[in-house]
Design a protein around this motif. Sequence first.
Motif, mmCIF file in Angstrom:
data_model
loop_
_atom_site.group_PDB
_atom_site.id
_atom_site.type_symbol
_atom_site.label_atom_id
_atom_site.label_comp_id
_atom_site.label_asym_id
_atom_site.label_seq_id
_atom_site.Cartn_x
_atom_site.Cartn_y
_atom_site.Cartn_z
ATOM 1 N N ILE A 86 0.870 -1.150 -0.002
ATOM 2 C CA ILE A 86 -0.050 -0.002 -0.182
ATOM 3 C C ILE A 86 0.823 1.073 0.040
ATOM 4 N N THR A 87 2.046 1.160 -0.489
ATOM 5 C CA THR A 87 2.994 2.407 -0.401
ATOM 6 C C THR A 87 2.330 3.499 -1.452
ATOM 7 N N GLN A 88 2.171 2.998 -2.725
ATOM 8 C CA GLN A 88 1.342 3.984 -3.471
ATOM 9 C C GLN A 88 -0.154 4.592 -2.755
ATOM 10 N N THR A 89 -0.769 3.860 -2.346
ATOM 11 C CA THR A 89 -1.897 4.492 -1.650
ATOM 12 C C THR A 89 -1.654 5.250 -0.630
ATOM 13 N N ALA A 90 -0.587 4.928 0.089
ATOM 14 C CA ALA A 90 -0.068 5.832 1.268
ATOM 15 C C ALA A 90 0.220 7.045 0.784
ATOM 16 N N GLY A 91 0.965 6.996 -0.329
ATOM 17 C CA GLY A 91 1.564 8.296 -1.080
ATOM 18 C C GLY A 91 0.582 9.114 -1.402
ATOM 19 N N THR A 92 -0.436 8.551 -2.032
ATOM 20 C CA THR A 92 -1.603 9.341 -2.753
ATOM 21 C C THR A 92 -2.306 9.832 -1.809
ATOM 22 N N LEU A 93 -2.840 9.304 -0.617
ATOM 23 C CA LEU A 93 -3.500 9.592 0.340
ATOM 24 C C LEU A 93 -2.641 10.864 1.019
ATOM 25 N N GLY A 94 -1.302 10.610 1.353
ATOM 26 C CA GLY A 94 -0.608 11.796 1.738
ATOM 27 C C GLY A 94 -0.516 13.072 1.052
ATOM 28 N N MET A 95 -0.761 12.957 -0.088
ATOM 29 C CA MET A 95 -0.629 14.252 -1.078
ATOM 30 C C MET A 95 -1.941 14.747 -1.129
ATOM 31 N N LEU A 96 -3.148 13.884 -0.985
ATOM 32 C CA LEU A 96 -4.416 14.304 -0.914
ATOM 33 C C LEU A 96 -4.330 15.262 0.341
ATOM 34 N N LEU A 97 -3.876 14.783 1.481
ATOM 35 C CA LEU A 97 -4.003 15.561 2.822
ATOM 36 C C LEU A 97 -3.244 16.518 2.913
ATOM 37 N N LEU A 98 -1.852 16.850 2.170
ATOM 38 C CA LEU A 98 -1.199 17.914 1.891
ATOM 39 C C LEU A 98 -1.803 18.758 1.220
ATOM 40 N N GLY A 99 -2.516 18.562 0.158
ATOM 41 C CA GLY A 99 -3.145 19.617 -0.527
ATOM 42 C C GLY A 99 -4.503 19.954 0.000
ATOM 43 N N ALA A 100 -4.976 19.227 1.045
ATOM 44 C CA ALA A 100 -6.243 19.733 1.757
ATOM 45 C C ALA A 100 -5.671 20.683 2.850
ATOM 46 N N ALA A 101 -4.576 20.423 3.377
ATOM 47 C CA ALA A 101 -3.915 21.229 4.502
ATOM 48 C C ALA A 101 -3.468 22.761 3.768
ATOM 49 N N PHE A 102 -2.842 22.756 2.473
ATOM 50 C CA PHE A 102 -2.427 23.776 1.923
ATOM 51 C C PHE A 102 -3.875 24.766 1.694
ATOM 52 N N ALA A 103 -5.040 23.834 1.312
ATOM 53 C CA ALA A 103 -6.432 24.912 1.070
ATOM 54 C C ALA A 103 -7.013 25.265 2.448
ATOM 55 N N LEU A 104 -6.655 24.615 3.455
ATOM 56 C CA LEU A 104 -7.102 25.093 4.627
ATOM 57 C C LEU A 104 -6.331 26.309 5.058
ATOM 58 N N ALA A 105 -5.113 26.288 4.870
ATOM 59 C CA ALA A 105 -4.166 27.307 5.067
ATOM 60 C C ALA A 105 -4.395 28.561 4.339
ATOM 61 N N LEU A 106 -4.976 28.340 3.067
ATOM 62 C CA LEU A 106 -5.220 29.626 2.207
ATOM 63 C C LEU A 106 -6.503 30.279 2.796
ATOM 64 N N CYS A 107 -7.627 29.339 3.179
ATOM 65 C CA CYS A 107 -8.663 29.884 3.736
ATOM 66 C C CYS A 107 -8.633 30.529 4.761
ATOM 67 N N ARG A 108 -7.606 30.226 5.650
ATOM 68 C CA ARG A 108 -7.498 31.082 6.949
ATOM 69 C C ARG A 108 -6.673 32.238 6.744
ATOM 70 N N ALA A 109 -6.046 32.311 5.651
ATOM 71 C CA ALA A 109 -4.977 33.332 5.569
ATOM 72 C C ALA A 109 -5.735 34.746 5.638
ATOM 73 N N PRO A 110 -5.212 35.749 6.321
ATOM 74 C CA PRO A 110 -5.762 37.033 6.477
ATOM 75 C C PRO A 110 -5.918 37.776 5.172
ATOM 76 N N ARG A 111 -7.007 38.432 4.632
ATOM 77 C CA ARG A 111 -7.238 39.065 3.379
ATOM 78 C C ARG A 111 -6.670 40.577 3.665
ATOM 79 N N PRO A 112 -6.008 41.008 2.640
ATOM 80 C CA PRO A 112 -5.362 42.296 2.677
ATOM 81 C C PRO A 112 -6.652 43.246 2.700
ATOM 82 N N ALA A 113 -6.356 44.539 3.276
ATOM 83 C CA ALA A 113 -7.605 45.323 2.897
ATOM 84 C C ALA A 113 -7.674 46.004 1.662
ATOM 85 N N ALA A 114 -8.909 46.340 1.262
ATOM 86 C CA ALA A 114 -8.897 46.998 -0.300
ATOM 87 C C ALA A 114 -8.837 48.513 -0.059
#
Length: 91
Positions: free
Chosen positions: A63-91
């Motif tokens: 399951i090495t390939q499955t674990a790697g794919t799942l890891g990359m999915l989780l990393l992508g989700a973590a980046f997306a969550l970080a992007l959602c939490r990032a403060p927005r610059p004032a306009a």
Amino acid sequence: MMIALALVAPLSWSYHYLAPVAFAPALLGAFGPRQGGLMLAIVFVPISIPMRHWVNLLPSVSITQTAGTLGMLLLGAAFALALCRAPRPAA
């Protein structure tokens, strides 16, 4: 986006994940050392070399390939969550 594109591309090689993995420590800055470190551990410990030895001991299952794919999915989700939490610059 790089992770999502590499996951659905018909021909994807492991080097497509190098750039997202290189930026993974940025999660420590986005979430702090405890929460960011936990996210990094959840992503990278299952695909580490010592864990590959134990995972591949399962009978007739590699399951090495499955674990790697799942890891990359989780990393992508973590980046997306970080992007959602990032403060927005004032306009």
